[in-house]
Design a protein around this motif. Structure first.
Motif, PDB file in Angstrom:
ATOM      1  N   ASP A  75      -0.652   4.295   1.549  1.00 33.92           N
ATOM      2  CA  ASP A  75      -0.334   4.457   2.968  1.00 33.92           C
ATOM      3  C   ASP A  75       1.033   5.123   3.075  1.00 33.92           C
ATOM      4  O   ASP A  75       2.055   4.485   2.864  1.00 33.92           O
ATOM      5  CB  ASP A  75      -0.324   3.089   3.652  1.00 33.92           C
ATOM      6  CG  ASP A  75      -0.052   3.176   5.141  1.00 33.92           C
ATOM      7  OD1 ASP A  75       0.227   4.286   5.651  1.00 33.92           O
ATOM      8  OD2 ASP A  75      -0.113   2.134   5.798  1.00 33.92           O
ATOM      9  N   ALA A  76       1.042   6.409   3.388  1.00 34.23           N
ATOM     10  CA  ALA A  76       2.287   7.182   3.430  1.00 34.23           C
ATOM     11  C   ALA A  76       3.025   7.058   4.767  1.00 34.23           C
ATOM     12  O   ALA A  76       4.081   7.655   4.936  1.00 34.23           O
ATOM     13  CB  ALA A  76       1.994   8.649   3.137  1.00 34.23           C
ATOM     14  N   SER A  77       2.503   6.282   5.699  1.00 33.47           N
ATOM     15  CA  SER A  77       3.102   6.230   7.042  1.00 33.47           C
ATOM     16  C   SER A  77       4.537   5.699   7.036  1.00 33.47           C
ATOM     17  O   SER A  77       5.320   6.030   7.935  1.00 33.47           O
ATOM     18  CB  SER A  77       2.239   5.396   7.983  1.00 33.47           C
ATOM     19  OG  SER A  77       2.200   4.048   7.556  1.00 33.47           O
ATOM     20  N   LEU A  78       4.906   4.895   6.049  1.00 34.84           N
ATOM     21  CA  LEU A  78       6.269   4.366   6.021  1.00 34.84           C
ATOM     22  C   LEU A  78       7.304   5.435   5.662  1.00 34.84           C
ATOM     23  O   LEU A  78       8.489   5.243   5.886  1.00 34.84           O
ATOM     24  CB  LEU A  78       6.365   3.169   5.075  1.00 34.84           C
ATOM     25  CG  LEU A  78       5.591   1.927   5.527  1.00 34.84           C
ATOM     26  CD1 LEU A  78       5.803   0.778   4.555  1.00 34.84           C
ATOM     27  CD2 LEU A  78       5.982   1.506   6.933  1.00 34.84           C
ATOM     28  N   ILE A  79       6.847   6.572   5.114  1.00 37.81           N
ATOM     29  CA  ILE A  79       7.767   7.692   4.875  1.00 37.81           C
ATOM     30  C   ILE A  79       8.354   8.155   6.207  1.00 37.81           C
ATOM     31  O   ILE A  79       9.554   8.440   6.299  1.00 37.81           O
ATOM     32  CB  ILE A  79       7.056   8.853   4.149  1.00 37.81           C
ATOM     33  CG1 ILE A  79       6.714   8.441   2.725  1.00 37.81           C
ATOM     34  CG2 ILE A  79       7.915  10.114   4.151  1.00 37.81           C
ATOM     35  CD1 ILE A  79       5.878   9.452   1.970  1.00 37.81           C
ATOM     36  N   MET A 103      10.990   5.661   7.364  1.00 35.57           N
ATOM     37  CA  MET A 103      12.248   5.818   6.622  1.00 35.57           C
ATOM     38  C   MET A 103      12.972   7.106   7.000  1.00 35.57           C
ATOM     39  O   MET A 103      14.202   7.112   7.117  1.00 35.57           O
ATOM     40  CB  MET A 103      11.969   5.772   5.121  1.00 35.57           C
ATOM     41  CG  MET A 103      11.520   4.405   4.659  1.00 35.57           C
ATOM     42  SD  MET A 103      11.214   4.416   2.895  1.00 35.57           S
ATOM     43  CE  MET A 103      10.261   2.937   2.731  1.00 35.57           C
ATOM     44  N   ALA A 104      12.236   8.191   7.203  1.00 36.82           N
ATOM     45  CA  ALA A 104      12.861   9.462   7.588  1.00 36.82           C
ATOM     46  C   ALA A 104      13.529   9.351   8.956  1.00 36.82           C
ATOM     47  O   ALA A 104      14.661   9.823   9.148  1.00 36.82           O
ATOM     48  CB  ALA A 104      11.827  10.585   7.581  1.00 36.82           C
ATOM     49  N   VAL A 105      12.850   8.716   9.905  1.00 40.57           N
ATOM     50  CA  VAL A 105      13.435   8.541  11.242  1.00 40.57           C
ATOM     51  C   VAL A 105      14.660   7.635  11.162  1.00 40.57           C
ATOM     52  O   VAL A 105      15.695   7.916  11.790  1.00 40.57           O
ATOM     53  CB  VAL A 105      12.385   7.979  12.229  1.00 40.57           C
ATOM     54  CG1 VAL A 105      13.029   7.553  13.531  1.00 40.57           C
ATOM     55  CG2 VAL A 105      11.300   9.013  12.483  1.00 40.57           C
ATOM     56  N   ALA A 106      14.586   6.568  10.362  1.00 46.02           N
ATOM     57  CA  ALA A 106      15.735   5.672  10.204  1.00 46.02           C
ATOM     58  C   ALA A 106      16.929   6.420   9.608  1.00 46.02           C
ATOM     59  O   ALA A 106      18.067   6.249  10.055  1.00 46.02           O
ATOM     60  CB  ALA A 106      15.358   4.490   9.327  1.00 46.02           C
ATOM     61  N   MET A 107      16.681   7.269   8.602  1.00 46.63           N
ATOM     62  CA  MET A 107      17.778   8.035   7.996  1.00 46.63           C
ATOM     63  C   MET A 107      18.366   9.031   8.984  1.00 46.63           C
ATOM     64  O   MET A 107      19.584   9.212   9.037  1.00 46.63           O
ATOM     65  CB  MET A 107      17.297   8.745   6.728  1.00 46.63           C
ATOM     66  CG  MET A 107      17.076   7.789   5.582  1.00 46.63           C
ATOM     67  SD  MET A 107      16.787   8.537   3.960  1.00 46.63           S
ATOM     68  CE  MET A 107      15.767   9.919   4.274  1.00 46.63           C
ATOM     69  N   LEU A 108      17.525   9.672   9.782  1.00 43.70           N
ATOM     70  CA  LEU A 108      18.016  10.623  10.783  1.00 43.70           C
ATOM     71  C   LEU A 108      18.903   9.915  11.809  1.00 43.70           C
ATOM     72  O   LEU A 108      19.999  10.389  12.128  1.00 43.70           O
ATOM     73  CB  LEU A 108      16.841  11.317  11.478  1.00 43.70           C
ATOM     74  CG  LEU A 108      17.215  12.278  12.601  1.00 43.70           C
ATOM     75  CD1 LEU A 108      17.992  13.469  12.043  1.00 43.70           C
ATOM     76  CD2 LEU A 108      15.978  12.732  13.339  1.00 43.70           C
ATOM     77  N   ASN A 153       0.826  -1.212   0.000  1.00 48.99           N
ATOM     78  CA  ASN A 153       0.000   0.000   0.000  1.00 48.99           C
ATOM     79  C   ASN A 153       0.860   1.262   0.000  1.00 48.99           C
ATOM     80  O   ASN A 153       0.437   2.295  -0.504  1.00 48.99           O
ATOM     81  CB  ASN A 153      -0.954   0.013   1.187  1.00 48.99           C
ATOM     82  CG  ASN A 153      -2.120  -0.931   0.997  1.00 48.99           C
ATOM     83  OD1 ASN A 153      -2.443  -1.327  -0.117  1.00 48.99           O
ATOM     84  ND2 ASN A 153      -2.743  -1.327   2.090  1.00 48.99           N
ATOM     85  N   PHE A 154       2.059   1.181   0.550  1.00 50.50           N
ATOM     86  CA  PHE A 154       2.978   2.316   0.489  1.00 50.50           C
ATOM     87  C   PHE A 154       3.574   2.459  -0.910  1.00 50.50           C
ATOM     88  O   PHE A 154       3.714   3.555  -1.435  1.00 50.50           O
ATOM     89  CB  PHE A 154       4.106   2.155   1.526  1.00 50.50           C
ATOM     90  CG  PHE A 154       5.212   3.147   1.357  1.00 50.50           C
ATOM     91  CD1 PHE A 154       5.022   4.470   1.669  1.00 50.50           C
ATOM     92  CD2 PHE A 154       6.448   2.752   0.885  1.00 50.50           C
ATOM     93  CE1 PHE A 154       6.045   5.403   1.514  1.00 50.50           C
ATOM     94  CE2 PHE A 154       7.477   3.658   0.723  1.00 50.50           C
ATOM     95  CZ  PHE A 154       7.276   4.994   1.045  1.00 50.50           C
ATOM     96  N   LEU A 155       3.925   1.348  -1.519  1.00 50.24           N
ATOM     97  CA  LEU A 155       4.568   1.376  -2.831  1.00 50.24           C
ATOM     98  C   LEU A 155       3.595   1.610  -3.978  1.00 50.24           C
ATOM     99  O   LEU A 155       4.018   1.940  -5.079  1.00 50.24           O
ATOM    100  CB  LEU A 155       5.329   0.058  -3.063  1.00 50.24           C
ATOM    101  CG  LEU A 155       6.506  -0.209  -2.128  1.00 50.24           C
ATOM    102  CD1 LEU A 155       7.052  -1.615  -2.362  1.00 50.24           C
ATOM    103  CD2 LEU A 155       7.591   0.833  -2.305  1.00 50.24           C
TER     104      LEU A 155
END
Length: 134
Positions: A39-43, A46-51, A30-32
């Protein structure tokens, strides 16, 4: 001590994948897939993981050696070649079609669901085939 730390870090990583929904193929698909059920929640995941990775990298870059090893072991490969591009395309296609990435797939092995066992068998088969062909 090194083995204990690896198990603890792996457990924390796996728990993070479960809590974030990355181990749920439907959520990933659903994100892809852009559309009504996107479902944009995985953005945020990913942003928190990159930070976290960027902050960790800045901290580690100031160290002379890792905490649990005698020296850093960083790759010196810098070229983008056909093999890298082909592997990236195959990885993306597999992730997009199945909704399963190797990390979350490994975490899901403990569920003993057939789809995750088959997925990981395919990952191992692909790794074996790559070794044979290169």
């Amino acid at each position: 001590m090194k083995a204990i730390m690896m198990v603890v870090i792996g457990f924390i990583f796996g728990l993070g994948l479960i809590i974030s929904g990355m181990t749920n193929p439907a959520k990933v698909i659903n994100f892809l897939t852009y559309g009504n059920q996107w479902d944009a929640s995985l953005i945020i995941v990913m942003a928190v993981a990159m930070l976290i990775m960027m902050l960790t990298w800045l901290w580690v870059a100031k160290k002379e050696k890792p905490l649990l090893s005698g020296s850093f072991n960083l790759s010196d490969l810098k070229k983008v070649d056909a093999r890298l591009i082909t592997g990236s395309i195959l990885f993306g296609l597999g992730w997009g079609l199945s909704g399963i990435c190797p990390g979350p797939g490994l975490v899901q092995l403990v569920s003993f669901k057939v789809e995750f066992l088959l997925f990981f068998a395919a990952v191992l088969g692909g790794m074996w085939l790559t070794k044979k062909l290169t």
